[in-house]
Design a protein around this motif. Structure first.
Motif, PDB file in Angstrom:
ATOM      1  N   SER A  39       2.865  -2.357   1.788  1.00  0.00           N
ATOM      2  CA  SER A  39       3.100  -3.752   2.180  1.00  0.00           C
ATOM      3  C   SER A  39       4.415  -4.258   1.596  1.00  0.00           C
ATOM      4  O   SER A  39       5.221  -4.888   2.302  1.00  0.00           O
ATOM      5  CB  SER A  39       1.934  -4.620   1.706  1.00  0.00           C
ATOM      6  N   VAL A 265       1.743 -11.499   6.761  1.00  0.00           N
ATOM      7  CA  VAL A 265       2.705 -11.690   5.676  1.00  0.00           C
ATOM      8  C   VAL A 265       3.961 -12.320   6.272  1.00  0.00           C
ATOM      9  O   VAL A 265       4.471 -11.848   7.292  1.00  0.00           O
ATOM     10  CB  VAL A 265       3.036 -10.356   4.987  1.00  0.00           C
ATOM     11  N   LYS A 284      -1.212  -7.920   8.499  1.00  0.00           N
ATOM     12  CA  LYS A 284      -1.776  -7.192   7.362  1.00  0.00           C
ATOM     13  C   LYS A 284      -2.819  -6.166   7.818  1.00  0.00           C
ATOM     14  O   LYS A 284      -2.976  -5.133   7.176  1.00  0.00           O
ATOM     15  CB  LYS A 284      -2.408  -8.182   6.378  1.00  0.00           C
TER      16      LYS A 284
END
Length: 579
Positions: A39, A265, A284
């Motif tokens: 991420s 995000v 996500k």
């Protein structure tokens, strides 16, 4: 043995710490950590991509802004705009009107030729409301359209000559076959000398230009959404349709936004000089999907690893613990007195050596018991019987003296009853058993006191109380008779007034511990406890010895006062008393 102290529990704990916990960390926690790293790495790559995309959009907007300065490049066009904006066109000379018309209707269209495919139309609106429209699709100006009242016109005027970017809107001021969604770039044209506003120029661009720019960007996140917000926070462009909830959330510049079950995000970049904001929403769930296979493999690895290691642990622990369990079984048999059992050993490892040593220990303990313990036990039993036998002559001597007194008085019936009571007591004393119950002992004392009562008549009163809960408790036989005998001889006979004897047995609790309490009390002559006793009654001495031999935790106390009587109290912990 408590589970917490067992070897199996310790091995299981060791197994959990060494095997299970690391496997769980590797198979479950590590995928979460990798998801976090992916991420963060995706965010960094997206930021760098946004920087490149921002430069491309900025370059594109710069190209569009240059179109709005075309009027400044031709003096005739500027002169024509000055004439129209100042309302001098209507009253000007025919030559001047001819020059204005050539500039606006011939020269200006040539300058505004659409060399870019994304430019759909150009509009110039003068200060007095006159407008000149040039469209790629040959559309014409809508009659009586209020150009000067439009938001883009007022925003361009407010920027005072600086380029103004207008968000997406419908091109409703040009007659086309269908309404077209465009975005525009506008600028206020001012007189270079007087700086008076002359007109507002606006170029309409096709929204597909942004789609082409953004289409070439690969964010490695198919569910991502790319949006552009204008300087007022309004949505200018979006690669996908945004819900009302997402529009409201991205206004506050959060790190994460949610839309239903999915969350995004947020990565943003400001585009200069338009002060637009380029916002990318990274899904996500798609990022998590990339490491889903890691979770699956991790779980499979954890399950298979735990199963394999547990099987190995079970086999190994069983191999280790079986000899110890067999040793415990043999040890319990030894505790029960079976010294002929032996532990079967196999091999020559440490456990086999321990088993052989254990067998040797059993043999030596057996020999030690034969040579020492059994001899000591026989000696103790002999001493115990000797102490018990010491009581019997005293008792018979005193009882026979009482019979002599009855005979001299000539009371044959009382003497006969006394002889029958004595015969019953002798049967009890001559019994070979060393132990008796409190119930039997108290029956013996009743007969004994009845026998003595025939002798002393009204001078002796006896009170005997036995709690039913303790009647089956075991005590050494004839342990209490010497206490009653001493109360009669030293308390009643030495006293000049009638006396009473109280005999009782019951349970009582002290400091959270239960005791069997036996007491023999009289209100006879008593004695001085402060003086050193030179003579100690043989019966009392024997009672103390027998009591300690039978019950190590027992206590024997005597309280006496001259003229008040004597009290003897025996306390035996309940946990030591047998039933």
């Amino acid at each position: 043995m408590k589970l917490a102290y067992s070897l199996r529990f310790k091995l299981s704990t060791f197994y959990l710490i060494i095997i299970v916990i690391p496997v769980l960390i590797i198979s479950i926690i590590m995928p979460y950590y990798y998801q976090y790293l992916i991420s963060k790495e995706t965010e960094k790559l997206t930021e760098s991509t946004l920087a490149s995309l921002s430069n491309n959009i900025n370059t594109y907007l710069d190209d569009l802004s240059r179109i709005t300065i075309i009027p400044y490049l031709n003096e005739n066009i500027m002169f024509a705009l000055q004439q129209v904006a100042s309302n001098q066109y209507e009253t000007a000379e025919p030559y001047t009107q001819l020059m204005v018309n050539r500039a606006l209707y011939e020269s200006l269209p040539k300058y505004l030729q659409f060399t870019r495919e994304d430019i759909l139309s150009m509009i110039i609106t003068t200060r007095n409301g006159s407008s000149f429209v040039h469209s790629r699709n040959s559309g014409t100006e809508v009659a009586d359209y209020p150009y000067t009242e439009q938001d883009w016109y007022n925003r361009a005027k407010a920027n005072n000559g600086k380029v103004t970017f207008i968000p997406t809107h419908v091109q409703d001021y040009i007659t086309n076959s269908k309404p077209v969604q465009v975005f525009s770039v506008a600028r206020l044209i001012k007189d270079p000398e007087t700086q008076r506003p002359l007109a507002v120029i606006m170029a309409d661009a096709d929204m597909r230009a942004f789609e082409k720019i953004i289409k070439g960007i690969d964010l490695n996140n198919k569910s991502s959404i790319i949006t552009i917000m204008d300087d007022r926070g309004d949505l200018f462009f979006s690669s996908k349709t945004l819900s009302a909830s997402l529009r409201e959330q991205i206004q506050d510049e959060p790190e994460v936004v949610k839309d239903g079950r999915d969350s995004y995000v947020v990565v943003s970049k400001v585009i200069q000089p338009s002060n637009w904001k380029l916002v990318v929403l990274l899904s996500k769930s798609e990022i998590a999907a990339k490491v889903h296979w890691m979770f699956t493999i991790g779980i499979l690895f954890a399950v298979s690893g735990v199963c394999i290691t547990f099987f190995l642990f079970f086999v190994l622990s069983r191999w280790i613990l079986r000899p110890f369990q067999e040793m415990v079984r043999v040890m319990k048999q030894v505790e029960r007195g079976h010294f002929d059992v032996r532990l079967q050993t196999h091999g020559q490892d440490e456990i086999a050596l321990l088993g052989n040593a254990f067998n040797t220990m059993i043999s030596k303990v057996n020999d030690l018991i034969d040579r020492e313990y059994r001899a000591v036990l026989n000696q103790r039993n002999a001493e115990y019987r000797a102490l018990q036998s010491q009581i019997q002559p005293h008792f018979l001597y005193n009882t026979l003296n009482g019979f002599i007194g009855l005979n001299r008085l000539g009371d044959r019936k009382t003497l006969e009853k006394a002889i029958l009571s004595l015969s019953s007591m002798l049967r009890y004393t001559l019994d070979q058993a060393d132990w008796s119950t409190l119930g039997e002992e108290f029956k013996f004392l009743e007969k004994y006191c009845h026998l003595q009562g025939m002798r002393f008549q009204e001078r002796m009163t006896t009170h005997i109380h036995l709690d039913d809960t303790v009647s089956n408790y075991k005590i050494p036989k004839l342990l209490l008779q010497p206490l009653v005998e001493n109360a009669i001889i030293h308390g009643l006979e030495a006293s000049e007034h009638p006396c009473s004897i109280h005999i009782s047995a019951h349970l009582e609790e002290q400091d959270g511990q239960a005791f069997l309490c036996i007491s023999v009390k009289d209100d006879g002559a008593g004695f001085d406890m402060t003086k050193k006793k030179e003579k100690i009654s043989v019966g009392l001495s024997n009672i103390q010895v027998r009591l300690k031999m039978a019950y190590p935790g027992s206590t024997f106390t005597i309280h006496s006062q001259v003229g008040q009587g004597t009290a003897v109290v025996i306390q035996i912990p309940k946990k030591e008393v047998t039933i």
